[in-house]
Design a protein around this motif. Structure first.
Motif, mmCIF file in Angstrom:
data_model
loop_
_atom_site.group_PDB
_atom_site.id
_atom_site.type_symbol
_atom_site.label_atom_id
_atom_site.label_comp_id
_atom_site.label_asym_id
_atom_site.label_seq_id
_atom_site.Cartn_x
_atom_site.Cartn_y
_atom_site.Cartn_z
ATOM 1 N N PHE A 89 0.856 -1.171 0.000
ATOM 2 C CA PHE A 89 0.000 0.000 0.000
ATOM 3 C C PHE A 89 0.897 1.227 0.000
ATOM 4 C CE2 PHE A 89 -2.521 -3.331 2.141
ATOM 5 C CZ PHE A 89 -3.550 -3.424 1.223
ATOM 6 N N ASP A 90 1.297 1.601 -1.191
ATOM 7 C CA ASP A 90 2.167 2.763 -1.360
ATOM 8 C C ASP A 90 1.759 3.502 -2.624
ATOM 9 O OD1 ASP A 90 3.214 1.245 -3.490
ATOM 10 O OD2 ASP A 90 4.907 0.540 -2.301
ATOM 11 N N ILE A 91 2.359 4.656 -2.822
ATOM 12 C CA ILE A 91 1.946 5.512 -3.934
ATOM 13 C C ILE A 91 2.222 4.849 -5.273
ATOM 14 C CG2 ILE A 91 2.465 7.687 -5.107
ATOM 15 C CD1 ILE A 91 2.811 8.883 -2.242
ATOM 16 N N ALA A 92 3.370 4.214 -5.419
ATOM 17 C CA ALA A 92 3.695 3.582 -6.692
ATOM 18 C C ALA A 92 2.651 2.534 -7.072
ATOM 19 C CB ALA A 92 5.082 2.944 -6.636
ATOM 20 N N THR A 93 2.193 1.753 -6.106
ATOM 21 C CA THR A 93 1.200 0.722 -6.385
ATOM 22 C C THR A 93 -0.162 1.333 -6.681
ATOM 23 O OG1 THR A 93 2.393 -0.786 -4.909
ATOM 24 C CG2 THR A 93 0.144 -1.387 -5.495
ATOM 25 N N ARG A 145 3.827 20.113 1.235
ATOM 26 C CA ARG A 145 4.749 19.962 2.370
ATOM 27 C C ARG A 145 3.991 19.169 3.423
ATOM 28 N NH1 ARG A 145 8.495 21.966 -1.007
ATOM 29 N NH2 ARG A 145 7.562 23.778 -2.032
ATOM 30 N N TRP A 146 4.661 18.200 4.030
ATOM 31 C CA TRP A 146 3.959 17.344 4.980
ATOM 32 C C TRP A 146 3.659 18.095 6.274
ATOM 33 C CZ3 TRP A 146 1.324 13.144 4.383
ATOM 34 C CH2 TRP A 146 0.885 12.443 5.504
ATOM 35 N N GLY A 147 2.486 17.829 6.826
ATOM 36 C CA GLY A 147 2.087 18.418 8.095
ATOM 37 C C GLY A 147 1.307 19.704 7.896
ATOM 38 N N VAL A 223 0.033 4.112 3.578
ATOM 39 C CA VAL A 223 0.041 5.137 2.534
ATOM 40 C C VAL A 223 0.555 6.460 3.084
ATOM 41 C CG1 VAL A 223 -1.391 6.467 0.940
ATOM 42 C CG2 VAL A 223 -1.793 4.020 1.216
ATOM 43 N N GLN A 224 0.140 6.813 4.285
ATOM 44 C CA GLN A 224 0.610 8.061 4.892
ATOM 45 C C GLN A 224 2.126 8.074 5.030
ATOM 46 O OE1 GLN A 224 -1.621 8.041 8.518
ATOM 47 N NE2 GLN A 224 -3.339 9.170 7.659
ATOM 48 N N SER A 225 2.684 6.950 5.434
ATOM 49 C CA SER A 225 4.136 6.883 5.601
ATOM 50 C C SER A 225 4.850 7.131 4.271
ATOM 51 C CB SER A 225 4.517 5.513 6.165
ATOM 52 O OG SER A 225 5.917 5.397 6.272
ATOM 53 N N ASP A 226 4.358 6.504 3.206
ATOM 54 C CA ASP A 226 4.988 6.686 1.900
ATOM 55 C C ASP A 226 4.730 8.086 1.357
ATOM 56 O OD1 ASP A 226 6.522 5.523 -0.266
ATOM 57 O OD2 ASP A 226 4.681 5.603 -1.443
ATOM 58 N N TRP A 227 3.526 8.599 1.583
ATOM 59 C CA TRP A 227 3.171 9.950 1.156
ATOM 60 C C TRP A 227 4.112 10.975 1.790
ATOM 61 C CZ3 TRP A 227 -2.292 12.314 2.527
ATOM 62 C CH2 TRP A 227 -2.478 13.498 1.820
ATOM 63 N N LYS A 228 4.323 10.843 3.096
ATOM 64 C CA LYS A 228 5.233 11.757 3.789
ATOM 65 C C LYS A 228 6.633 11.680 3.203
ATOM 66 C CE LYS A 228 7.029 12.943 8.375
ATOM 67 N NZ LYS A 228 8.442 13.036 7.953
ATOM 68 N N ALA A 229 7.113 10.468 2.947
ATOM 69 C CA ALA A 229 8.456 10.305 2.382
ATOM 70 C C ALA A 229 8.567 10.978 1.017
ATOM 71 C CB ALA A 229 8.806 8.820 2.279
ATOM 72 N N ARG A 230 7.507 10.836 0.202
ATOM 73 C CA ARG A 230 7.532 11.455 -1.127
ATOM 74 C C ARG A 230 7.574 12.973 -1.032
ATOM 75 N NH1 ARG A 230 5.745 8.349 -5.578
ATOM 76 N NH2 ARG A 230 6.038 10.261 -6.779
ATOM 77 N N GLY A 234 10.593 16.030 -1.813
ATOM 78 C CA GLY A 234 10.350 17.181 -2.660
ATOM 79 C C GLY A 234 9.817 16.825 -4.031
ATOM 80 N N ILE A 235 8.740 17.503 -4.442
ATOM 81 C CA ILE A 235 8.191 17.285 -5.784
ATOM 82 C C ILE A 235 8.136 18.597 -6.568
ATOM 83 C CG2 ILE A 235 6.838 15.281 -5.038
ATOM 84 C CD1 ILE A 235 4.338 17.062 -5.178
ATOM 85 N N ASP A 236 8.765 19.632 -6.071
ATOM 86 C CA ASP A 236 8.710 20.948 -6.711
ATOM 87 C C ASP A 236 9.192 20.899 -8.161
ATOM 88 O OD1 ASP A 236 9.010 21.093 -3.791
ATOM 89 O OD2 ASP A 236 8.898 23.261 -4.062
#
Length: 302
Positions: A89-93, A145-147, A223-230, A234-236
């Motif tokens: 359960f991650d963003i890539a999947t 940005r997370w949080g 998913v939250q854990s992977d989302w935070k890591a992504r 940085g996705i700028d």
């Protein structure tokens, strides 16, 4: 109380019907499982991803605003609601699941949209598959940005009474130890009431359930854990390279009224559309404006 990340403010209600009343859906096989889907309308294809993570589809009203001009696909994400799937359960999947749906329905390109966490998922799909994306609808999405920003938690609490704030603190303490599902449901009910522009608008939660199916907690945490890591990575720069149109619709009375603005600012073809007197689910509070904005965006893609 436990710290709430932005995802916990997303996707808070689905109209529940009996099994006999549920619209017929289609089960679509994906690696490791099967996704419940519902398709309606005709025209250029689009898909809408629900919020959460860990919740279930609640976007039928949004689909109804455009299904005379678009072929709209709704679905429950893997491990949520009516969908069955093993991890990861991650963003890539989850992005791969969307791509599997596109392939299944044989769309060359489509509009990807979503609400709250689902808006982030739609954006991640577009970043991974820009050649398959006609446009992005980023509806009440959270910041990149997370949080929460300073003041968002304070704004949320200001929308509760003193008694409700006390209750929220007590519920949070119980949930950190051994709180039950009723505690969790009441905690989320209080927090989700702060997503609305006014307490009067929030009374809709008294007559309809928060969402149609129990929250898949393990899915949400993963998913939250992977989302935070992504986001921490940085996705700028990825956003600056995204050349497809990106519509960012956000309520001015969302507890975080400008967090998603950066998506529109960074994307070369981004457009920021704030809606007055609307909170985190603007289709519930400003349906006419919402309908107009969505239809104009879809019309601009043809």
């Amino acid at each position: 109380m436990p710290a709430l990340e932005p995802s916990e403010a997303g996707g808070y209600r689905t109209r529940v019907t009996s099994v006999a009343q549920e619209p017929p859906g289609e089960a679509v096989a994906v690696p490791g499982g099967s996704l419940w889907t519902l398709s309606r309308g005709s025209g250029p294809p689009m898909v809408l991803a629900h919020g959460g993570p860990g919740l279930s589809n609640n976007l039928e009203p949004v689909a109804g605003m455009v299904d005379d001009v678009a072929r709209v696909h709704l679905y429950d994400q893997r491990g949520c609601g009516r969908s069955r799937a093993s991890g990861p359960f991650d963003i890539a999947t989850l992005v791969a699941d969307l791509e599997a749906l596109r392939t299944h329905w044989r769309h060359e390109r489509w509009v990807v949209g979503g609400h709250s966490w689902g808006a982030a998922l739609a954006l991640f799909y577009a970043l991974a598959h820009p050649d398959r994306t006609l446009g992005v609808i980023y509806l009440a999405g959270t910041a990149i940005r997370w949080g929460w920003k300073d003041g968002v938690q304070r704004e949320r609490l200001s929308r509760l009474t003193a008694a409700e704030r006390q209750e929220l603190t007590a519920l949070g303490a119980r949930l950190e130890s051994n709180g039950d599902e009723r505690d969790r449901a009441r905690f989320l009910r209080l927090m989700w009431s702060t997503d609305f522009a006014s307490r009067a608008a929030a009374t809709v939660l008294d007559s309809e359930p928060l969402y149609g199916y129990p929250r898949a907690e393990a899915v949400a945490r993963a998913v939250q854990s992977d989302w935070k890591a992504r986001l921490d990575a940085g996705i700028d720069d990825d956003l600056r390279r995204l050349t497809v149109p990106v519509l960012v619709v956000h309520g001015r009375r969302d507890p975080d009224p400008t967090g998603a603005r950066e998506v529109a600012d960074l994307a070369p073809r981004g457009r920021w559309v704030p809606l007055d007197n609307a909170g985190h689910s603007p289709w519930l509070e400003r349906p006419a404006e919402m309908r107009q904005v969505l239809r104009a965006f879809l019309g601009s893609l043809s």
